[in-house]
Design an enzyme around this catalytic site. Structure first.
Site, PDB file in Angstrom:
ATOM      1  N   HIS A  83       0.843  -1.196   0.000  1.00  0.00           N
ATOM      2  CA  HIS A  83       0.000   0.000   0.000  1.00  0.00           C
ATOM      3  C   HIS A  83       0.877   1.244   0.000  1.00  0.00           C
ATOM      4  CE1 HIS A  83      -4.195  -1.567   1.277  1.00  0.00           C
ATOM      5  NE2 HIS A  83      -3.604  -2.364   0.415  1.00  0.00           N
ATOM      6  N   TYR A 212      -9.543   5.714   6.881  1.00  0.00           N
ATOM      7  CA  TYR A 212      -9.736   6.078   8.286  1.00  0.00           C
ATOM      8  C   TYR A 212     -10.748   7.211   8.308  1.00  0.00           C
ATOM      9  CZ  TYR A 212      -5.419   3.548   9.554  1.00  0.00           C
ATOM     10  OH  TYR A 212      -4.465   2.584   9.768  1.00  0.00           O
TER      11      TYR A 212
HETATM   12  C1  PHB Z   1      -6.423  -4.106  10.406  1.00  0.00           C
HETATM   13  O1  PHB Z   1      -6.437  -4.374   9.193  1.00  0.00           O
HETATM   14  O2  PHB Z   1      -6.785  -4.941  11.252  1.00  0.00           O
HETATM   15  C2  PHB Z   1      -5.979  -2.757  10.857  1.00  0.00           C
HETATM   16  C3  PHB Z   1      -5.437  -1.880   9.931  1.00  0.00           C
HETATM   17  C4  PHB Z   1      -5.035  -0.627  10.321  1.00  0.00           C
HETATM   18  C5  PHB Z   1      -5.182  -0.240  11.642  1.00  0.00           C
HETATM   19  C6  PHB Z   1      -5.692  -1.124  12.581  1.00  0.00           C
HETATM   20  C7  PHB Z   1      -6.100  -2.387  12.187  1.00  0.00           C
HETATM   21  O3  PHB Z   1      -4.805   1.011  12.002  1.00  0.00           O
END
Ligand code: PHB
Ligand code: APR
Length: 403
Positions: A83, A212
């Site tokens: 990514h 996010y």
């Molecule tokens: C996840 O894919 O479980 C994951 C990804 C990013 C984060 C926390 C969990 O910040």
């Protein structure tokens, strides 16, 4: 299941006894094995139980490098997804942060922690090295003196192992940190007034990159494990119970917290797993007590918002493995003596970053409209200021390690 190949007789010894077969313990064991240092791993749970735990899955470059160094990176390179960016969504819009451009070409890889654990277990098994699963009542003895020991019960029988060092890699609830006299520890802790409800499903991810989302109804995260498996999270109340959330409730709430294009792209399906986890920041200092060294969750916890838990465990293990190898190869304890302070410098930076991401993206009980506007202003600044975006990006892809 791997049979225990640990001898039952007393008088057994190894160089490093490792408590816990999570990623920290298994990675340490593998790195030491490759340098010719003998280890025994003691794990209180069954192998199936350890592999059944669903954990996070964002791997920093330094963690990837360490897995390569340990000789267990092949499947991660084959199946993991590189990514180059993440998205921050707020005020109904999504903004991409180009991690790659902002950090001079660095990236993260999506590869589940469970898969890393599986790869490490397979390597240990292939090398025929001793791992005791379902080791009950593990106890640590004499680590403040030159000849430490560990004991445990196996099939009702008491076993004991002498060693040079003990690595406490047994997670937040383990016995290693609990074996240290409380007066020798300084504990720094913050509990957050919410949890994360996670759902895993065989549905395609909403987007190629993680989203996010800061939303007035609470934080949401769209992540993934593969092009056909998605992992999502919703901020929820600590009083919430997972049974109260049907899959449909989860998908409906997730859709509400996303920007319109993501909500439109969301593909729903039956959950493979659903669970609630509290969020916590925790650090214990120091990370060394005589011949006992703590690593990973045994010494520190971060809220998952910054995706740092596994990566911090890996950086501890890198410092500890090098220090132990140096001890045996060069008769130098410089690395062992520097271990705790060196780890804690990186740990505290990750604690700060994880706390900041959590504060920026969640609704707190006291987040009033003013507070929410401040979050949106900071997010807007982040996605429009190269300086601010660079600070986030360099922490997200992982800060450099000390030599
Ligand atoms: C996840 O894919 O479980 C994951 C990804 C990013 C984060 C926390 C969990 O910040
Ligand atoms: N005796 C033996 N083993 C124990 C004991 C004990 N008393 N207590 C706990 N364990 C085992 C647990 O069953 C677990 O398998 O120690 C292991 C610790 O593994 P993790 O909790 O995965 O911790 P760690 O290896 O430090 O990995 C850190 O895990 O929680 C995530 O976010 C965190 O991704 C990070 C990673």
């Amino acid at each position: 299941m791997q049979a225990s190949s640990f001898p039952s007789r007393t008088g057994a010894r190894t160089q490093v006894a490792i408590v816990g077969a999570g990623p920290a313990g298994l990675l340490l064991a593998q790195l030491l094995h490759r340098a010719g240092v003998a280890t025994v791993v003691l794990e209180q749970r069954s192998q199936e139980h350890v592999l059944g735990r669903i954990r996070a899955g964002i791997i920093e470059q330094v963690t990837q490098d360490l897995l390569d160094e340990a000789g267990v990176g092949q499947r991660m390179h084959r199946e993991g997804l590189v990514h180059h960016g993440i998205a921050l969504a707020f005020a109904g819009r999504r903004h991409r942060l180009d991690l790659h451009a902002l950090t001079g070409g660095r990236a993260v890889r999506v590869y589940g922690q469970t898969e890393i654990t599986r790869d490490l277990m397979a390597a240990r098994e292939a090398a025929g090295l001793p791992t005791v699963y379902e080791a009950a009542e593990v106890q640590l003895h004499g680590f403040d003196a030159p000849h430490p020991r560990v004991s445990w019960r196996e099939g009702g029988q008491l076993r004991e192992l002498a060693c040079d060092f003990i690595a406490g890699c047994d997670g937040f609830h383990g016995i290693s940190r609990a074996s240290v006299p409380p007066r020798a520890l300084a504990v720094f802790e913050r509990l957050y007034p919410f949890g994360w409800l996670g759902l895993l499903a065989d549905t395609p991810p909403v987007s190629d990159e993680l989203i996010y989302s800061n939303h007035a109804r609470g934080f949401a995260l769209c992540s993934m494990r593969s092009p056909t498996r998605s992992r999502h999270y919703l901020q929820c109340s600590l009083a919430d119970r997972v049974e109260r959330w049907s899959d449909d409730d989860f998908w409906d709430e997730l859709r509400r917290r996303l920007d319109p294009a993501a909500a439109e792209a969301l593909v729903t399906g039956p959950s493979l797993e659903k669970g609630i986890a509290p969020l916590r920041s925790f650090v214990v200092e120091p990370m060394r007590f005589g011949r006992l060294f703590l690593a990973g969750d045994a010494a520190h916890i971060v809220p998952p918002t910054g995706a740092k838990g596994l990566n911090l465990a890996a950086s501890d293990v890198r410092y500890l493995s090098r220090a132990l190898i140096e001890h045996y190869a060069e008769r130098s304890d410089a690395g062992l003596d520097a271990y705790s302070a060196r780890c804690l410098r990186r740990v505290w930076k990750a604690e700060r970053f994880s706390w900041h991401m959590t504060s920026l993206l969640h609704r707190f009980p006291d987040t009033d409209d003013f507070g929410h506007k401040l979050q949106e202003a900071e997010l807007d600044y982040l996605v429009h200021s190269r300086a601010a975006a660079t600070a986030l990006a360099e922490n997200y892809v992982g800060l450099p390690l000390e030599d």
